[in-house]
Design a protein around this motif. Sequence first.
Motif, PDB file in Angstrom:
ATOM      1  N   ALA A 235      -1.882  -8.998  -0.302  1.00  0.00           N
ATOM      2  CA  ALA A 235      -2.392  -8.849  -1.662  1.00  0.00           C
ATOM      3  C   ALA A 235      -1.957 -10.058  -2.462  1.00  0.00           C
ATOM      4  N   PRO A 236      -2.683 -10.399  -3.531  1.00  0.00           N
ATOM      5  CA  PRO A 236      -2.269 -11.524  -4.375  1.00  0.00           C
ATOM      6  C   PRO A 236      -0.837 -11.353  -4.851  1.00  0.00           C
ATOM      7  N   GLY A 237      -0.021 -12.338  -4.632  1.00  0.00           N
ATOM      8  CA  GLY A 237       1.372 -12.250  -5.027  1.00  0.00           C
ATOM      9  C   GLY A 237       2.254 -11.568  -4.003  1.00  0.00           C
ATOM     10  N   GLY A 238       1.661 -11.112  -2.914  1.00  0.00           N
ATOM     11  CA  GLY A 238       2.441 -10.454  -1.873  1.00  0.00           C
ATOM     12  C   GLY A 238       2.586  -8.968  -2.115  1.00  0.00           C
ATOM     13  N   LEU A 239       3.038  -8.251  -1.090  1.00  0.00           N
ATOM     14  CA  LEU A 239       3.246  -6.808  -1.175  1.00  0.00           C
ATOM     15  C   LEU A 239       4.727  -6.511  -1.225  1.00  0.00           C
ATOM     16  N   GLY A 240       5.164  -5.866  -2.296  1.00  0.00           N
ATOM     17  CA  GLY A 240       6.569  -5.496  -2.415  1.00  0.00           C
ATOM     18  C   GLY A 240       6.742  -4.015  -2.157  1.00  0.00           C
ATOM     19  N   ASP A 241       7.622  -3.396  -2.931  1.00  0.00           N
ATOM     20  CA  ASP A 241       7.865  -1.969  -2.750  1.00  0.00           C
ATOM     21  C   ASP A 241       6.730  -1.129  -3.319  1.00  0.00           C
ATOM     22  N   ALA A 242       6.542   0.024  -2.723  1.00  0.00           N
ATOM     23  CA  ALA A 242       5.580   0.990  -3.231  1.00  0.00           C
ATOM     24  C   ALA A 242       6.289   1.872  -4.253  1.00  0.00           C
ATOM     25  N   ILE A 243       5.818   1.835  -5.501  1.00  0.00           N
ATOM     26  CA  ILE A 243       6.460   2.584  -6.582  1.00  0.00           C
ATOM     27  C   ILE A 243       5.409   3.412  -7.311  1.00  0.00           C
TER      28      ILE A 243
END
Length: 508
Positions: free
Chosen positions: A8-16
């Motif tokens: 995803a744009p900007g990368g995938l971090g934590d799911a919140i």
Amino acid sequence: ARDLGGEAPGGLGDAIAVIGDGSISAGMAFEAMNNAGHLKKRMFVILNDNEMSIAPPVGALSSYLSRLYAEEPFQDLKTAAKGAVSLLPEPFREGAKRAKDMLKGMTVGGTLFEQLGFSYLGPIDGHDMDQLLPVLRTVQTRATGPVLIHVITKKGKGYAPAEAARDKGHATAKFDVLTGEQKKSPSNAPSYTKVFAESLLKEAAADDKICAVTAAMPDGTGLNQFAERYPSRCFDVAIAEQHGVTFSAALAAGGMKPFCTMYSTFLQRGYDQVVHDVAIQRLPVRFAIDRAGLVGADGATHAGAFDTAYLSNLPGFTVMAAADEAELVHMVATAVAHDEGPIAFRFPRGEGVGVEIPEKGIPLEIGKGRIIREGKGVAILSFGTRLKEVEDACDALAAKGITPSIANARFAKPLDRDLILQLAQDHESLITIEEGAVGGFGSHVAQLLAEEGVFDTGLKYRSMVLPDIFIDQSSPRDMYAVAKLNAEDIEAKVLDTLGIASIVSKKA
């Protein structure tokens, strides 16, 4: 997506996920928690618990959440009661374990969320940054599976007018920032919602089988008055439209006359239940559908664009739309009297057109519209509250020597076949107009005309519907301007259909 290598744009971090205490009562929230507890993937749910949805939250879950923090363990040990002990730094674990054990004593076998497979932290003070931020940093560093962080907040915190408001400042009009006073223009007519609410109260006074169901919107749907007058016959099922529809079906099966009162867009959540629990069983649930059409400040999420289409294709359904507030009174009475199957009537947000309101509603003949004006050449068949715009358009056309006939359909299902076929026979052109998406009233009229072979004789047919876009928030008039459904747009459609628009525009 993160674990499967998604991008995803900007990368995938934590799911919140952030969810309110009013929303967590919805069935989908429990479906998600059940799935998350099974998958055991790293994710965070922040439960924003302010004991406030649009209306005060109701139900057993709301009471459960209140118990989680109303007892002394939270009040005395809130800085230590941070939940899942293994996630905290070593110096805090012993104190947190004692607090957690005390909290666990309030329920059998730990919190509900822990039983669903979540590590539960809380309750914690969402306004105390010295408490909140360390917890968030700790769980971000250490969590491996699903975590639920129970945060206590106050809606409107820090802004005195919102804190003092009964609805905590929800869905305001333009307002003075210093005082919170809303700048509302004076009303010239009662709102459709108020007319519905008062009509239902009168009907309920005469019929003790009438009851009402809402999904966390007693104020928005006008049922707060009904709840005060007839508390034993009014049911707020919380934000759970699917259950609300099936609950209404069960009431109908039990011999009651339930009015399932929901916004058009919110009823969409319960569509499967409308089909299987109401339509297939032919149960006489009365659907009072508020916020029909475009709704101004509530924007695309609340625009009632699809209910005519998604209900009119269901066997056995009766679907009505009020042209004005007086007709809404009659449609409430029609719904009360209708026991042959499900029936729905729709009405918009905002005030009526200012017509005289009858003291008592009179049931309409099912599937029958009426002629408003006799004209020639072109007929306009209106479904819903665009009728006033149609009349204004025809007044402007009269100055050009064009006098369309106007008819008020009232029913999208069953259609008034005789009226429609007579209009088609007596006019060269027929235009339908509605406050709904393609696939609704106009599509059903076109189907009827096609099956009856009317198009074979050369009838010019046009259908004015909401465009195939989601219209951005604005004033209702501006939104209808985008949709090209205001009086000037109707006038232009008539001229275009008659093939004289270009002549008029050149003269202008």
